[in-house]
Design a protein around this motif. Structure first.
Motif, PDB file in Angstrom:
ATOM      1  N   GLU A 545      36.828  66.383  80.322  1.00 34.54           N
ATOM      2  CA  GLU A 545      35.923  66.729  79.526  1.00 34.54           C
ATOM      3  C   GLU A 545      35.552  67.443  78.435  1.00 34.54           C
ATOM      4  OE1 GLU A 545      35.996  71.087  81.000  1.00 34.54           O
ATOM      5  OE2 GLU A 545      36.491  70.448  83.050  1.00 34.54           O
ATOM      6  N   LYS A 546      36.418  67.380  77.120  1.00 30.70           N
ATOM      7  CA  LYS A 546      35.831  66.962  75.663  1.00 30.70           C
ATOM      8  C   LYS A 546      35.657  65.384  75.310  1.00 30.70           C
ATOM      9  CE  LYS A 546      37.988  67.768  70.853  1.00 30.70           C
ATOM     10  NZ  LYS A 546      39.018  67.879  70.589  1.00 30.70           N
ATOM     11  N   GLU A 547      36.195  64.349  76.068  1.00 26.07           N
ATOM     12  CA  GLU A 547      35.884  63.472  75.754  1.00 26.07           C
ATOM     13  C   GLU A 547      34.543  63.100  76.700  1.00 26.07           C
ATOM     14  OE1 GLU A 547      37.210  60.843  74.206  1.00 26.07           O
ATOM     15  OE2 GLU A 547      38.663  62.763  73.361  1.00 26.07           O
ATOM     16  N   MET A 548      34.156  63.606  77.797  1.00 29.86           N
ATOM     17  CA  MET A 548      32.675  62.961  78.628  1.00 29.86           C
ATOM     18  C   MET A 548      31.658  63.761  77.531  1.00 29.86           C
ATOM     19  SD  MET A 548      33.165  61.312  81.174  1.00 29.86           S
ATOM     20  CE  MET A 548      31.783  61.700  81.428  1.00 29.86           C
TER      21      MET A 548
END
Length: 576
Positions: A545-548
């Protein structure tokens, strides 16, 4: 509309009957009509009004000493002279009071909290009036046991009733707390610790209700004179006892000196001192914990905080030693069995949770009450298996382990073994568990500086660095003298090894774990101790989720040649 008018008439009638009875005893028979309206109608407004009317009537009669259900002779002199004429009225009032108390106890188990709470308050107002009218005022404990027993055994004990009882009576008043402990102990003895099969279907509910009340009872604070700072629901007479210095002073100046409360203790036999309260607290909890069929979720909840909320309040916490050690031993045996047995999976999970919850209590007894339990740390060591790091309780375990390893009493070879074993498990654990293990290792090195030598151990495998962490890991693992499967911490050779695993973790796929592993390159300082509450969530879902959400700059490099297969055997030899 006709029903509304009729209800309005009934409410008016209730008010009128209440005024008549309070004004003159010639209308005592109106009590019977008021009682009917508390039981023979489904209209809560009528029941509530009748309940309040009966409460006001009997509180006034009790205060005026018109009758005494306790059987004590506390009548005024003028009433003693008319005892013969009033005996029948007193007897009738006693029977009606008994009937009203029973009705109100039934209403305590009503399905509507709007009826339960007023009924409970009415019963406790009777308890207050009974205590205050005694020759030596004190808590009578005449109504409270019946009300609490009906509440605990009933099917409608809820958070609304518990909240009202706790905030308005249990927390403010010391005598209510004290007598409630005896009531709960009586309920446990009579309704739980029995072998009758008919009780088994209700015992789980009863046990949970008893626990909900037990955990609301706290021991009061003490002042400098070792007297409990308390408020009594039924105030008692303060009988002062002079100190020796004041007795000598009294002998010199006579009785003309103005007496004060400074330096004196209450010697009233009904005063509830620290030791007296702790003994009642201890007996109630020991009785409850001796019940062998406490629901698992209740038992685990107790064990998690037993070292904070229960054991420090005991006169002798060692009484819980057998319970805690037996729970831990039983769970540890189950947890070390074959994990592949499908029929044992649920039971293993339950025992695993109990074992971890019991650790705090055992450690408390070891540190503060000199409990000798030599197998405590060896059993912790055996629990740290590759299977366990994938358990849902692994996070809780390593947080507990960090607090246990703080003690300076643990031998150095144990600290070496725990540190090395945690480092090895960090290589195969999920990212969420690795994020806990690395701070635990760092904190342990702060508490035990001698273990810091493992980071740069001169005896570590000397291999040429090829730049590939996988090559270094394979060679280090092959040459590492540490014996992972040796469960005797004296023989596992952890002190001869090094923490090459930290270097391997420096190349972890999760960026935050790479950053954590590099903290060992800095100087160790107590200012840098990790707090588990501040650790970042490093689950794969959180990382994804952080990368997205990350903003991507323009010109992202793409593959210049479209792959023909998902995994190529050229990249991974042996893949077919």
């Amino acid at each position: 509309r006709m029903t509304d008018l009729q209800d309005t008439d009934i409410l008016g009638t209730i008010k009128r009957l209440k005024r008549q009875v309070l004004k003159s005893k010639e209308h005592l028979n109106d009590i019977l009509q008021l009682k009917e309206w508390t039981t023979k109608t489904h209209d809560d407004s009528i029941r509530f009004a009748a309940l309040n009317a009966l409460q006001a009537i009997f509180v006034q009669f009790l205060t005026a000493k018109d009758f005494n259900p306790l059987g004590e002779d506390s009548e005024p002199v003028q009433k003693k002279q008319k005892k013969e004429a009033l005996s029948q009225v007193r007897s009738w009032l006693n029977s009606q009071f008994e009937s009203v108390v029973n009705h109100f106890c039934d209403m305590v188990d009503d399905s509507e909290p709007g009826i339960q709470i007023p009924a409970l308050k009415a019963l406790l107002s009777f308890e207050e009036a009974l205590g205050k009218t005694r020759e030596n005022p004190r808590f009578s404990n005449f109504v409270l046991p019946r009300a609490i027993t009906r509440l605990v055994l009933g099917r409608h004990f809820n958070e609304h009733v518990l909240g009202a009882l706790t905030s308005e009576y249990i927390q403010p008043y010391h005598d209510i707390r004290f007598n409630l402990l005896f009531t709960l102990k009586s309920i446990i003895t009579e309704f739980l610790i029995v072998e009758a099969d008919e009780q088994h279907k209700n015992e789980a509910r009863i046990a949970e209700n008893v626990f909900l009340l037990l955990r609301t009872i706290k021991t009061p604070e003490l002042d400098e004179g070792k007297n409990i700072v308390i408020n009594y629901f039924v105030p008692i007479k303060v009988q002062q006892e002079d100190t020796q210095a004041e007795k000598e002073k009294d002998g010199k100046v006579g009785n003309k000196r103005k007496r004060t409360d400074v330096g004196k203790k209450n010697k009233n036999p009904h005063a509830i001192g620290e030791e007296k309260f702790k003994r009642a607290f201890q007996e109630a909890w020991v009785s409850f914990l001796s019940f062998s069929r406490i629901p698992d979720h209740v038992f685990c909840t107790i064990l998690r905080t037993i070292h904070v909320d229960v054991m420090p309040k005991f006169l002798n916490p060692v009484l819980l030693m057998d319970l805690l050690t037996d729970t831990y031993d039983k769970a540890e045996k189950l947890m070390t069995q074959d994990a592949e047995k499908p029929l044992m999976a649920k039971e293993r999970a339950q025992e695993e949770e109990k074992s971890l919850a019991a650790l705090n209590g055992i450690f408390y007894l070891m540190i503060y009450h000199n409990l000798e339990y030599p197998s405590f740390f060896p059993k912790l060591y055996r629990m740290m298996t590759p299977h366990f790091v994938h358990s849902k309780h692994a996070t809780q375990f390593f947080q507990l382990l960090s607090s246990f390893l703080k003690t300076p009493l643990i031998p150095a070879y144990m600290v070496y073994a725990f540190t090395k074993r945690m480092a090895r498990l960090a290589l195969i654990a999920p990212s969420t568990i690795t994020a806990i293990i690395i701070p635990v290792i760092y904190n342990t090195m702060i508490y035990h500086p001698s273990v810091q030598s493992l980071v740069h151990n001169v005896n570590k495998p000397k291999e040429k660095n090829t730049g590939n962490p996988l090559d270094l890991g394979a060679k280090a693992l092959d040459k590492d003298p540490f014996l992972f499967w040796e469960m005797d911490m004296r023989l596992c050779k952890a002190d001869e090894s090094s923490l090459w695993e930290l270097y391997a973790l420096g190349n972890h796929i999760v960026p935050s774990l790479r950053a954590l592993s590099k903290t060992f390159n800095n100087n160790f300082s107590s200012k840098n101790i990790f707090l588990f509450s501040e650790l970042e969530d490093v689950s794969y879902q959180a990382v994804f989720e952080k990368e997205m959400k990350r903003k991507v700059k323009a010109g992202v490099p793409l593959a210049f040649k479209e792959p023909s297969v998902l995994v190529s055997s050229e990249l991974y030899p042996g893949w077919q």
